[in-house]
Design a protein around this motif. Structure first.
Motif, PDB file in Angstrom:
ATOM      1  N   PHE A  93       0.838  -0.907   0.120  1.00  0.00           N
ATOM      2  CA  PHE A  93       0.193  -0.109  -0.136  1.00  0.00           C
ATOM      3  C   PHE A  93       0.738   1.106   0.323  1.00  0.00           C
ATOM      4  N   THR A  94       0.636   2.405  -0.766  1.00  0.00           N
ATOM      5  CA  THR A  94       1.293   4.125  -0.496  1.00  0.00           C
ATOM      6  C   THR A  94       0.102   5.005  -0.144  1.00  0.00           C
ATOM      7  N   ARG A  95       0.794   5.153   0.950  1.00  0.00           N
ATOM      8  CA  ARG A  95       0.225   6.504   1.354  1.00  0.00           C
ATOM      9  C   ARG A  95      -0.111   7.492   0.556  1.00  0.00           C
ATOM     10  N   LYS A  96      -1.354   8.071   0.530  1.00  0.00           N
ATOM     11  CA  LYS A  96      -2.222   8.811  -0.299  1.00  0.00           C
ATOM     12  C   LYS A  96      -0.766  10.410   0.048  1.00  0.00           C
ATOM     13  N   ASP A  97      -0.589  10.377   1.403  1.00  0.00           N
ATOM     14  CA  ASP A  97       0.561  12.120   1.475  1.00  0.00           C
ATOM     15  C   ASP A  97       0.949  12.205   1.551  1.00  0.00           C
ATOM     16  N   ASN A  98       2.450  11.129   1.170  1.00  0.00           N
ATOM     17  CA  ASN A  98       3.748  11.506   0.921  1.00  0.00           C
ATOM     18  C   ASN A  98       4.389   9.876   0.016  1.00  0.00           C
ATOM     19  N   ASN A  99       3.129   9.475  -0.350  1.00  0.00           N
ATOM     20  CA  ASN A  99       3.593   8.475  -1.091  1.00  0.00           C
ATOM     21  C   ASN A  99       4.803   7.332  -0.393  1.00  0.00           C
ATOM     22  N   LYS A 100       4.955   6.932   0.253  1.00  0.00           N
ATOM     23  CA  LYS A 100       5.598   5.570   1.295  1.00  0.00           C
ATOM     24  C   LYS A 100       5.069   4.791   0.914  1.00  0.00           C
ATOM     25  N   LEU A 101       5.788   3.327   0.640  1.00  0.00           N
ATOM     26  CA  LEU A 101       4.806   2.391   0.970  1.00  0.00           C
ATOM     27  C   LEU A 101       5.491   2.138   2.079  1.00  0.00           C
ATOM     28  N   LEU A 102       4.124   1.122   2.348  1.00  0.00           N
ATOM     29  CA  LEU A 102       4.072   0.675   3.588  1.00  0.00           C
ATOM     30  C   LEU A 102       2.849  -1.059   3.424  1.00  0.00           C
ATOM     31  N   THR A 103       4.188  -2.395   3.527  1.00  0.00           N
ATOM     32  CA  THR A 103       3.734  -3.580   2.937  1.00  0.00           C
ATOM     33  C   THR A 103       3.207  -4.476   4.386  1.00  0.00           C
ATOM     34  N   THR A 104       2.592  -5.403   3.993  1.00  0.00           N
ATOM     35  CA  THR A 104       1.920  -5.993   5.574  1.00  0.00           C
ATOM     36  C   THR A 104       2.236  -7.681   4.916  1.00  0.00           C
ATOM     37  N   THR A 105       2.029  -8.255   5.939  1.00  0.00           N
ATOM     38  CA  THR A 105       1.112  -9.695   5.278  1.00  0.00           C
ATOM     39  C   THR A 105       0.703 -10.108   6.167  1.00  0.00           C
ATOM     40  N   LEU A 113      -3.353 -16.029  13.503  1.00  0.00           N
ATOM     41  CA  LEU A 113      -3.256 -15.099  12.473  1.00  0.00           C
ATOM     42  C   LEU A 113      -1.877 -13.947  12.716  1.00  0.00           C
ATOM     43  N   VAL A 114      -0.784 -14.065  11.598  1.00  0.00           N
ATOM     44  CA  VAL A 114       0.070 -13.419  12.027  1.00  0.00           C
ATOM     45  C   VAL A 114       0.170 -12.282  11.728  1.00  0.00           C
ATOM     46  N   GLN A 115       0.029 -11.101  11.068  1.00  0.00           N
ATOM     47  CA  GLN A 115      -0.216  -9.931  10.347  1.00  0.00           C
ATOM     48  C   GLN A 115       1.406  -9.491  10.941  1.00  0.00           C
ATOM     49  N   SER A 116       2.431  -8.880  10.098  1.00  0.00           N
ATOM     50  CA  SER A 116       3.389  -8.325   9.956  1.00  0.00           C
ATOM     51  C   SER A 116       3.205  -6.994   9.198  1.00  0.00           C
ATOM     52  N   TYR A 117       3.976  -6.266   9.754  1.00  0.00           N
ATOM     53  CA  TYR A 117       3.956  -4.333   9.040  1.00  0.00           C
ATOM     54  C   TYR A 117       4.971  -4.039   8.544  1.00  0.00           C
ATOM     55  N   TYR A 119       7.203  -0.258   7.268  1.00  0.00           N
ATOM     56  CA  TYR A 119       7.098   1.197   7.073  1.00  0.00           C
ATOM     57  C   TYR A 119       8.654   1.578   7.284  1.00  0.00           C
ATOM     58  N   GLU A 120       9.047   2.575   6.072  1.00  0.00           N
ATOM     59  CA  GLU A 120       9.920   3.012   6.573  1.00  0.00           C
ATOM     60  C   GLU A 120      11.125   2.552   6.954  1.00  0.00           C
ATOM     61  N   GLY A 121      11.333   0.671   6.861  1.00  0.00           N
ATOM     62  CA  GLY A 121      12.445   0.793   8.333  1.00  0.00           C
ATOM     63  C   GLY A 121      11.874  -0.005   9.502  1.00  0.00           C
ATOM     64  N   VAL A 122      10.261   0.358  10.004  1.00  0.00           N
ATOM     65  CA  VAL A 122      10.401  -0.390  10.824  1.00  0.00           C
ATOM     66  C   VAL A 122       9.165  -1.622  10.520  1.00  0.00           C
ATOM     67  N   ASP A 123       9.550  -2.643  11.393  1.00  0.00           N
ATOM     68  CA  ASP A 123       8.993  -4.075  11.734  1.00  0.00           C
ATOM     69  C   ASP A 123       8.040  -3.764  12.764  1.00  0.00           C
ATOM     70  N   ALA A 124       6.671  -4.327  12.536  1.00  0.00           N
ATOM     71  CA  ALA A 124       6.229  -4.998  13.646  1.00  0.00           C
ATOM     72  C   ALA A 124       5.653  -5.959  13.401  1.00  0.00           C
ATOM     73  N   LYS A 125       5.120  -6.437  14.493  1.00  0.00           N
ATOM     74  CA  LYS A 125       3.944  -7.776  14.809  1.00  0.00           C
ATOM     75  C   LYS A 125       2.857  -7.771  14.898  1.00  0.00           C
ATOM     76  N   ARG A 126       1.116  -8.353  14.364  1.00  0.00           N
ATOM     77  CA  ARG A 126       0.228  -8.374  15.323  1.00  0.00           C
ATOM     78  C   ARG A 126      -0.344  -9.511  15.580  1.00  0.00           C
ATOM     79  N   ILE A 127      -0.589 -10.585  16.847  1.00  0.00           N
ATOM     80  CA  ILE A 127      -0.277 -11.983  16.499  1.00  0.00           C
ATOM     81  C   ILE A 127      -2.581 -11.872  16.780  1.00  0.00           C
ATOM     82  N   PHE A 128      -2.900 -13.001  16.188  1.00  0.00           N
ATOM     83  CA  PHE A 128      -3.645 -12.917  16.270  1.00  0.00           C
ATOM     84  C   PHE A 128      -5.172 -14.442  17.075  1.00  0.00           C
ATOM     85  N   LYS A 129      -5.619 -14.640  17.998  1.00  0.00           N
ATOM     86  CA  LYS A 129      -6.162 -15.433  18.134  1.00  0.00           C
ATOM     87  C   LYS A 129      -7.714 -15.544  17.613  1.00  0.00           C
ATOM     88  N   THR A 130      -8.149 -17.111  16.804  1.00  0.00           N
ATOM     89  CA  THR A 130      -9.407 -17.427  16.590  1.00  0.00           C
ATOM     90  C   THR A 130     -10.628 -17.474  17.493  1.00  0.00           C
TER      91      THR A 130
END
Ligand code: MYR
Length: 131
Positions: A93-105, A113-117, A119-130
């Motif tokens: 995804f690309t931010r509309k305000d600055n055109n920078k990339l946000l990637t997620t899996t 369910l593991v969602q990773s994020y 943005y600009e060199g910083v990684d994060a994760k959120r982990i979900f349970k059913t």
């Protein structure tokens, strides 16, 4: 396989990620404990995702490989698409305000369910349970 309702259980580096995104302190504090739930319904290439948290509720339909617009919970507008790579969902995804990339899996790991994020060199994760 992603189908179902998922409730966030824990996050890793999410506050740092939001800082990098430019989310202000008050919103970061709220978002840190947002009790995010996502319900995913997949039918072939088509997805319906329902998001609900203390911040908002929102629903979106998208098709793999087809770009769409989305407003993040902090109000940031992005545009991009999800694709499937093996068993992993990859979003660009690309931010509309600055055109920078946000990637997620999204990926399933040991029933979570593991969602990773990224943005600009910083990684994060959120982990979900059913639910
Ligand atoms: C969905 O599949 O849930 C809809 C599309 C999501 C697009 C981007 C996801 C990244 C969310 C980052 C949250 C950052 C909050 C500052």
């Amino acid at each position: 396989a992603f189908n179902g309702t998922w409730k966030v259980d824990r996050s890793e580096n999410y506050v740092k990620f939001m800082e990098q995104m430019g989310v202000n302190l008050v919103k970061r504090k709220v978002a840190e404990h947002d009790n995010l739930k996502i319900t995913i319904e997949q039918n072939g290439d088509k997805f319906h995702v329902k998001e609900s948290s203390t911040l908002r509720t929102k629903e979106i339909d998208f098709t793999l490989g087809v770009p769409f617009d989305y407003t993040l919970a902090d109000g940031t507008e992005v545009s991009g698409a999800w694709e499937m790579e093996g068993d992993m969902m990859k979003g660009k995804f690309t931010r509309k305000d600055n055109n920078k990339l946000l990637t997620t899996t999204r990926t399933l790991v040991g029933g979570e369910l593991v969602q990773s994020y990224n943005y600009e060199g910083v990684d994060a994760k959120r982990i979900f349970k059913t639910l």
